[in-house]
Design an enzyme around this catalytic site. Structure first.
Site, PDB file in Angstrom:
ATOM      1  N   ASP A  11       0.870  -1.198   0.000  1.00 54.12           N
ATOM      2  CA  ASP A  11       0.000   0.000   0.000  1.00 54.12           C
ATOM      3  C   ASP A  11       0.898   1.235   0.000  1.00 54.12           C
ATOM      4  OD1 ASP A  11      -2.370   1.610   0.239  1.00 54.12           O
ATOM      5  OD2 ASP A  11      -2.014   1.795   2.383  1.00 54.12           O
ATOM      6  N   SER A  12       0.275   2.389  -0.161  1.00 52.82           N
ATOM      7  CA  SER A  12       1.024   3.639  -0.093  1.00 52.82           C
ATOM      8  C   SER A  12       1.401   4.000   1.345  1.00 52.82           C
ATOM      9  CB  SER A  12       0.176   4.778  -0.666  1.00 52.82           C
ATOM     10  OG  SER A  12      -1.044   4.847   0.054  1.00 52.82           O
ATOM     11  N   CYS A  75      -4.494  -1.383  -2.047  1.00 49.53           N
ATOM     12  CA  CYS A  75      -4.682   0.060  -2.261  1.00 49.53           C
ATOM     13  C   CYS A  75      -5.541   0.220  -3.505  1.00 49.53           C
ATOM     14  CB  CYS A  75      -3.310   0.702  -2.462  1.00 49.53           C
ATOM     15  SG  CYS A  75      -3.381   2.443  -2.930  1.00 49.53           S
ATOM     16  N   GLU A 153      -4.092   7.878   8.805  1.00 50.93           N
ATOM     17  CA  GLU A 153      -2.694   7.632   9.203  1.00 50.93           C
ATOM     18  C   GLU A 153      -2.407   8.327  10.537  1.00 50.93           C
ATOM     19  OE1 GLU A 153       0.474   6.765   7.079  1.00 50.93           O
ATOM     20  OE2 GLU A 153      -0.810   5.581   5.753  1.00 50.93           O
ATOM     21  N   CYS A 191     -11.083   3.125  -0.412  1.00 53.25           N
ATOM     22  CA  CYS A 191      -9.688   3.415  -0.059  1.00 53.25           C
ATOM     23  C   CYS A 191      -9.422   2.584   1.179  1.00 53.25           C
ATOM     24  CB  CYS A 191      -9.489   4.897   0.246  1.00 53.25           C
ATOM     25  SG  CYS A 191      -7.889   5.276   0.993  1.00 53.25           S
ATOM     26  N   HIS A 193      -7.452   2.858   3.518  1.00 54.63           N
ATOM     27  CA  HIS A 193      -7.227   3.582   4.775  1.00 54.63           C
ATOM     28  C   HIS A 193      -8.520   3.776   5.577  1.00 54.63           C
ATOM     29  CE1 HIS A 193      -3.292   4.630   3.143  1.00 54.63           C
ATOM     30  NE2 HIS A 193      -2.987   5.173   4.301  1.00 54.63           N
TER      31      HIS A 193
HETATM   32  N1  DGL Z   1      -4.822   3.356   0.595  1.00 56.18           N
HETATM   33  C1  DGL Z   1      -4.922   3.982  -0.679  1.00 56.18           C
HETATM   34  C2  DGL Z   1      -6.199   3.531  -1.404  1.00 56.18           C
HETATM   35  O1  DGL Z   1      -6.739   2.529  -1.135  1.00 56.18           O
HETATM   36  C3  DGL Z   1      -4.837   5.444  -0.833  1.00 56.18           C
HETATM   37  C4  DGL Z   1      -4.169   6.378   0.072  1.00 56.18           C
HETATM   38  C5  DGL Z   1      -3.315   7.357  -0.701  1.00 56.18           C
HETATM   39  O2  DGL Z   1      -3.828   8.402  -1.137  1.00 56.18           O
HETATM   40  O3  DGL Z   1      -2.135   7.041  -0.862  1.00 56.18           O
HETATM   41  O4  DGL Z   1      -6.667   4.171  -2.299  1.00 56.18           O
END
Ligand code: DGL
Length: 264
Positions: A11-12, A75, A153, A191, A193
């Site tokens: 993931d990012s 992600c 985060e 997303c 997150h």
């Molecule tokens: N976790 C990422 C997603 O599912 C995105 C978060 C980011 O903007 O890096 O889209």
């Protein structure tokens, strides 16, 4: 393949932990390498070219270093942008995370659904095509959030995130009833997150909705590809790597996402 596979979850940042948690439940016997590309976070503010140019070569390095049996792109932003070039370039199987529009629309009683994702994910043709193919008569609102991944985060890191900040990000998801249909009754968490904040999303929502998290479906897909858990004792550890080079906090807060293991 050995009976104890290595699964790389990418993931990012920390959002992929919400996917990891479900995959670990399904395959507690596997070895896990969690990679957060925090040096390039947030992907949601990047262009498609930039994310492809970042993730495709980085994945080559990660595959060479860890020899995973399977990679989960945990992600939505990275999956919708890079799954096709990753599959074209590398032979390892990839499981992606894409907005769960089909199950959300299938389950909606009011036929009014919102998709809450990064601004990049909701802008993409990939996501719009999912709506064209799977809306099943629902009216679907695309809601791009600029700040929610960062807020997630911060919250996981123990920082303060106000209710007002979260409320402002989710407010556009809630569309009132009109003459044609009832109010929104399902919100797709597009997303990875966002499920980190699920308790607060539920509490701060103006009315109850189904929050659709794709993580259990991703875990089922992993089991389809790798087979079910073998019954071996879980491997003693798991690794967590950040591309910024920062050391993962060996914190108890992360252990539940790793099935109780403290990642090295
Ligand atoms: N976790 C990422 C997603 O599912 C995105 C978060 C980011 O903007 O890096 O889209």
């Amino acid at each position: 393949m050995t009976s104890l596979p290595t699964i790389l979850v990418f993931d990012s940042g920390l959002g992929g932990l919400t996917v990891l948690r479900e995959v670990v439940r399904a395959r507690p016997d596997a070895h896990y390498v969690y990679v957060g590309d925090d040096a390039f976070f947030p992907y949601g503010q990047r262009s498609e070219e930039a994310v492809i140019g970042r993730v495709v070569p980085l994945m080559g390095e990660l595959i060479a270093a860890h020899a995973p049996d399977l990679v989960v792109i945990a992600c939505n932003t990275a999956s919708t942008m890079t799954l096709a070039p990753l599959r074209a370039r590398y032979r390892v199987p990839f499981v992606g995370t894409v907005p769960a529009i089909k199950p959300a629309c299938a389950g909606s009683r009011t036929k009014r659904v919102s998709v809450l994702g990064t601004s990049a994910t909701v802008r993409l043709e990939y996501t719009r095509a999912l709506i064209r193919d799977f809306a099943q008569g629902c009216e679907v609102s695309l809601v791009g959030s600029i700040r929610l991944a960062t807020l997630a985060e911060t919250a996981l890191g123990g920082g303060e995130v106000t209710d007002a900040a979260i409320r402002a990000e989710i407010a556009p998801c809630f569309v009132e009833a009109d003459a044609k249909r009832g109010r929104t009754d399902a919100v797709v968490l597009a997303c990875t997150h966002y499920p980190l904040l699920l308790d607060r999303l539920i509490r701060l929502a103006p009315w109850p909705v189904d929050w659709i998290d794709p993580a259990p479906a991703i875990a089922r897909r992993v089991v389809t590809l790798l087979g079910p858990a073998t019954g071996h004792a879980p491997t003693p550890g798991a690794e967590m790597i950040f591309t910024s080079g920062r050391h993962p906090r060996a914190s108890a807060a992360l252990a539940p996402y790793f099935g109780g293991r403290i990642p090295a």
